[in-house]
Scaffold this motif. Structure first.
Motif, short mmCIF file in Angstrom:
data_model
loop_
_atom_site.label_atom_id
_atom_site.label_comp_id
_atom_site.label_asym_id
_atom_site.label_seq_id
_atom_site.Cartn_x
_atom_site.Cartn_y
_atom_site.Cartn_z
N VAL A 9 -3.08 3.63 -0.80
CA VAL A 9 -3.41 3.07 0.40
C VAL A 9 -4.30 1.64 0.15
CG1 VAL A 9 -4.84 3.35 2.49
CG2 VAL A 9 -3.52 5.20 1.71
N SER A 10 -4.97 1.72 -1.17
CA SER A 10 -5.80 0.48 -1.36
C SER A 10 -4.74 -0.50 -1.87
CB SER A 10 -6.60 0.81 -2.60
OG SER A 10 -5.99 1.11 -3.80
N GLN A 11 -3.85 -0.33 -2.17
CA GLN A 11 -2.69 -1.45 -2.59
C GLN A 11 -1.87 -1.78 -1.47
OE1 GLN A 11 -0.76 1.11 -5.52
NE2 GLN A 11 -1.18 -0.55 -7.00
N SER A 12 -1.33 -0.81 -0.64
CA SER A 12 -0.55 -1.11 0.60
C SER A 12 -1.36 -1.56 1.86
CB SER A 12 0.32 0.01 0.96
OG SER A 12 -0.57 1.07 1.54
N GLY A 13 -2.58 -0.99 1.84
CA GLY A 13 -3.53 -1.34 3.02
C GLY A 13 -3.19 -0.35 4.18
N SER A 14 -2.19 0.50 4.08
CA SER A 14 -1.82 1.57 4.94
C SER A 14 -1.35 2.61 4.73
CB SER A 14 -0.47 0.71 6.05
OG SER A 14 0.05 1.59 6.84
N HIS A 15 -1.85 3.64 5.43
CA HIS A 15 -1.29 5.12 5.04
C HIS A 15 0.17 5.11 5.60
CE1 HIS A 15 -5.07 7.20 4.11
NE2 HIS A 15 -5.70 6.52 4.88
N VAL A 16 0.46 4.51 6.52
CA VAL A 16 1.90 4.61 7.11
C VAL A 16 2.73 4.14 5.99
CG1 VAL A 16 3.56 3.53 8.82
CG2 VAL A 16 1.13 4.34 9.47
N VAL A 17 2.56 2.82 5.34
CA VAL A 17 3.36 2.36 4.32
C VAL A 17 3.33 3.23 3.18
CG1 VAL A 17 3.60 0.43 2.99
CG2 VAL A 17 3.19 0.03 5.10
N THR A 18 2.18 3.85 2.68
CA THR A 18 2.20 4.56 1.46
C THR A 18 3.08 5.90 1.62
OG1 THR A 18 -0.06 3.69 0.83
CG2 THR A 18 0.44 6.02 0.20
N ASN A 19 3.01 6.77 2.76
CA ASN A 19 3.57 7.69 3.22
C ASN A 19 5.18 7.28 3.41
OD1 ASN A 19 1.14 9.27 2.92
ND2 ASN A 19 0.85 8.89 5.43
N ALA A 20 5.50 6.45 3.83
CA ALA A 20 6.82 5.94 3.95
C ALA A 20 7.63 5.74 2.69
CB ALA A 20 7.07 4.78 4.88
N LEU A 21 6.68 5.32 1.76
CA LEU A 21 7.14 5.04 0.51
C LEU A 21 7.42 6.63 -0.24
CD1 LEU A 21 8.22 3.33 -1.92
CD2 LEU A 21 5.72 3.11 -2.68
N ARG A 22 6.65 7.34 -0.12
CA ARG A 22 6.65 8.64 -0.77
C ARG A 22 7.75 9.41 -0.04
NH1 ARG A 22 0.32 9.70 -0.37
NH2 ARG A 22 -0.30 8.61 -2.24
N ASP A 23 8.06 9.42 1.18
CA ASP A 23 9.24 9.87 1.93
C ASP A 23 10.64 9.30 1.31
OD1 ASP A 23 7.50 11.45 3.35
OD2 ASP A 23 7.93 10.09 5.15
N PHE A 24 10.61 8.06 1.20
CA PHE A 24 11.74 7.54 0.77
C PHE A 24 11.92 8.05 -0.70
CE2 PHE A 24 13.74 4.34 -2.00
CZ PHE A 24 14.88 4.16 -1.45
N ILE A 25 11.12 8.02 -1.67
CA ILE A 25 11.37 8.52 -3.03
C ILE A 25 11.75 9.95 -3.17
CG2 ILE A 25 10.11 9.17 -5.16
CD1 ILE A 25 8.41 6.48 -4.52
#
Length: 108
Positions: free
Chosen positions: A42-58
């Motif tokens: 989150v500190s890199q993306s600035g958003s839980h949504v973006v971080t979670n979306a990346l984890r789901d994609f992976i």
């Protein structure tokens, strides 16, 4: 791989079939290697949504890779069986065309 031979029906290029099987197994092995992990907190993306979306994609990507690996192995196994059958038939036919020692003019 399968070539039309008008007088005899068809012919199978056993070496091409073996090469295809080897290529499938090579691809499966390359898919077995883990990809570089793409972590984004989150500190890199600035958003839980973006971080979670990346984890789901992976996660979905790994599931898809697993299914592809299974399909490649299943197909390679089926091709191995076909190769064995074609090679056995070729050997049997060749053995039947060998002249007998008792009568060199007569085929087995």
């Amino acid at each position: 791989m399968v070539q039309q031979v008008p007088a005899h029906g068809f012919a199978v290029d056993v070496e091409a079939l073996a090469a295809l099987t080897a290529q499938m197994r090579d691809l499966r092995e390359r898919l077995d290697r883990p990809p570089r992990t793409a972590e984004l907190d989150v500190s890199q993306s600035g958003s839980h949504v973006v971080t979670n979306a990346l984890r789901d994609f992976i996660s979905r990507w790994e599931d898809g890779r697993a299914r592809i690996r299974e399909n490649l192995e299943s197909n390679a196994t089926a091709l191995d069986a076909a190769l064995l059958t074609y090679r056995t038939m070729d050997s049997d036919i060749a053995a039947g065309m060998t002249p007998t020692s008792a009568d060199p003019g007569r085929l087995r």
